[in-house]
Scaffold this motif. Structure first.
Motif, PDB file in Angstrom:
ATOM      1  N   HIS A 378     -50.496 -13.091  60.504  1.00 34.35           N
ATOM      2  CA  HIS A 378     -50.138 -13.293  59.116  1.00 34.35           C
ATOM      3  C   HIS A 378     -50.266 -11.966  58.394  1.00 34.35           C
ATOM      4  N   GLU A 379     -49.139 -11.458  57.881  1.00 34.29           N
ATOM      5  CA  GLU A 379     -49.111 -10.161  57.189  1.00 34.29           C
ATOM      6  C   GLU A 379     -49.872  -9.104  57.976  1.00 34.29           C
ATOM      7  N   GLY A 380     -49.548  -9.036  59.265  1.00 35.71           N
ATOM      8  CA  GLY A 380     -50.125  -7.993  60.103  1.00 35.71           C
ATOM      9  C   GLY A 380     -51.520  -8.290  60.638  1.00 35.71           C
TER      10      GLY A 380
END
Ligand SMILES: Nc1nc2c(ncn2[C@@H]2O[C@H](COP(=O)(O)OP(=O)(O)OP(=O)(O)O)[C@@H](O)[C@H]2O)c(=O)[nH]1
Ligand SMILES: [Mg+2]
Length: 461
Positions: A378-380
């Motif tokens: 999630h988001e990196g």
């Protein structure tokens, strides 16, 4: 006299013939009692998922089987139906149960240690008694007059917005004063509605416990009363006097028999706690959970309750397990934090209830594991999540419920400083039980049910 003979009879057969462990299973509504008992029994009958139960690890359990229970008038715990619901072709959670029930499981065990060579296998009976935690919270009523109880309940209600309907009705009724059955019924209904709302808000101070789960007593006078503002000299035939009379009847006809006939005979106890839901619901719910645990503990060592001290006469439950249920909602990397929160809640309750009785332990468990673990991106960032079938849509979903704080006091005390207490928008999804196929010898999948069993009964096998 008869009671004494019965007691002597019990002890005789227990000491000289076949030992009986009476295990109480309790918790507030929806805490997970039915699922716990069902999975525990299934896993004690088929033990390959129970490596932490030492008697099993030592290969000393020769057989385990269900038997007719000893108490003829108690409903039997409907093990087969609940197991079929959980592990059958279209698995679903069992119906809510809301009353007391019992099941007897018996073991043939080879004794451990030195005496192993000297004696043959013995039989040990495990009587499991499932009862609603709300019933324990009624114990303090035994030492409280109607006026005292009313005063306390009304004071707490004052601080809760959803209490205002009932408070208005109670004040109006107290002002009129004369007893009319429809008034009594309307008040009881309104008070029950308040209790229901309090329950929904996560509150556990919901006495009288039977109002929320009336069973066959629904509509009877013992369940048709409500707190009223105390009056100094209420006349006979007044509403106040009649309410007082019913309150006393509730104590002696409903509360007392449960404690005498069932509670007083429990040896080991597990208290199931849906701590995750309370954490999710917020500071007020956790605060209330704290009070609920304190109430439960005081039932087990009722130093301050004169009535219960007389009843138990020094007999006490030996071990109490406080288990945070539904831990399969969290990745295992968070279980230690959940346990730490549970430990902090229990030790708060222990100190406030002035408890120095049984051995206690806190644990995080899942009676029936409904999820698998998964790492999601999630988001990196990599998030340690769990995946399962959602209850409402039936679709598979992975969820990351946010991290529990490392310091448990952020949950158990920190809320005093405000209501923003978890960084993430911490949320819980509801999962349906997973489709499972069990191999011979296997019980349903769980988390730490074997450790729970070891703590509760391991020393007696
Ligand atoms: N994921 C998961 N959910 C669970 C587990 N145990 C219970 N639940 C959930 O909690 C709900 C209540 O469980 P029950 O065992 O029926 O609870 P109870 O304490 O017997 O409830 P009442 O009979 O209503 O007092 C279930 O319907 C499930 O949604 C578990 O081990 N894992
Ligand atoms: Mg139940």
């Amino acid at each position: 006299m008869t009671r004494q003979i019965e007691t002597v009879g019990d002890t005789l057969s227990e000491t000289f013939f076949e030992p009986v462990i009476r295990l109480g299973v309790t918790g507030m509504a929806r805490a997970g009692k039915t699922v716990f008992i069902t999975s525990l029994v299934a896993n004690l009958l088929n033990r390959s998922r129970m490596p932490q139960l030492l008697a099993e690890a030592d290969n000393r359990i020769l057989a385990a089987y269900l038997q007719p229970q000893p108490d003829d008038t108690l409903p039997r715990f409907d093990y087969e139906a609940h197991l079929a619901a959980l592990t059958g072709p279209a698995p679903h959670w069992p119906e809510s149960t809301r009353t007391i029930s019992e099941l007897r499981l018996s073991f043939r065990v080879r004794p451990a240690g030195l005496i192993a060579g000297l004696s043959g296998p013995r039989t040990v009976h495990l009587d499991i008694i499932d009862y609603p935690g709300e019933w324990l919270l009624d114990l303090p009523l035994m030492d409280k007059t109607y006026a005292e109880w009313s005063r306390e309940v009304l004071a707490r209600m004052d601080a809760r917005s959803y209490g205002s309907d009932f408070l208005d009705a109670a004040r109006a009724a107290a002002a009129t004063g004369t007893w009319q059955e429809p008034d009594a019924q309307a008040l009881a209904r309104s008070y029950t509605a308040y209790l229901r709302q309090a329950r929904l808000e996560g509150m556990s101070d919901v006495t009288p416990g039977r109002f929320l789960l009336p069973g066959e007593m629904e509509g009877s006078p013992v369940l048709t009363f409500a707190p009223l503002p105390p009056q100094d000299s209420a006349p006979r035939k007044s509403l106040w006097r009649e309410m007082e009379r019913r309150y006393e009847a509730y104590k002696f006809r409903v509360v007392k028999p449960f404690f005498q006939q069932h509670f007083a005979r429990i040896d080991r106890q597990v208290v199931l706690v849906d701590a995750l839901s309370a954490i999710h619901a917020g500071p007020a719910a956790v605060d209330d959970l704290n009070r609920g645990l304190e109430g439960i503990l005081s039932a087990f060592r009722p130093g301050r309750n004169a009535w219960a001290s007389r009843l138990l006469l020094g007999k006490r439950v030996e071990k109490i397990l406080f288990a945070a249920t539904k831990a399969d909602h969290l990745h295992h990397t968070q279980h230690a934090r959940l346990t730490a929160i549970m430990e902090a809640l229990v030790s708060n309750a222990i100190s406030r209830a002035d408890f120095a009785g049984a051995r206690t332990q806190a644990m995080s468990i899942a009676s029936l594991r409904a999820t698998v673990e998964e790492t999601i991106r999630h988001e990196g960032a990599a998030l340690q999540a769990v995946r399962g079938r959602l209850l409402d849509t039936g679709k598979q979903a992975a969820m990351y419920p946010g991290a529990l704080p490392e310091d448990p006091s952020r949950i158990t005390r920190g809320h005093l400083s405000g209501d923003q207490w978890l960084d993430e928008d911490y949320s819980i999804m509801s999962f349906a039980p997973a489709d499972i196929s069990l191999k011979p010898g296997e019980g349903p999948p769980h988390i730490r049910l074997d450790r729970a069993a070891q703590f509760l009964i391991g020393d007696r096998l």
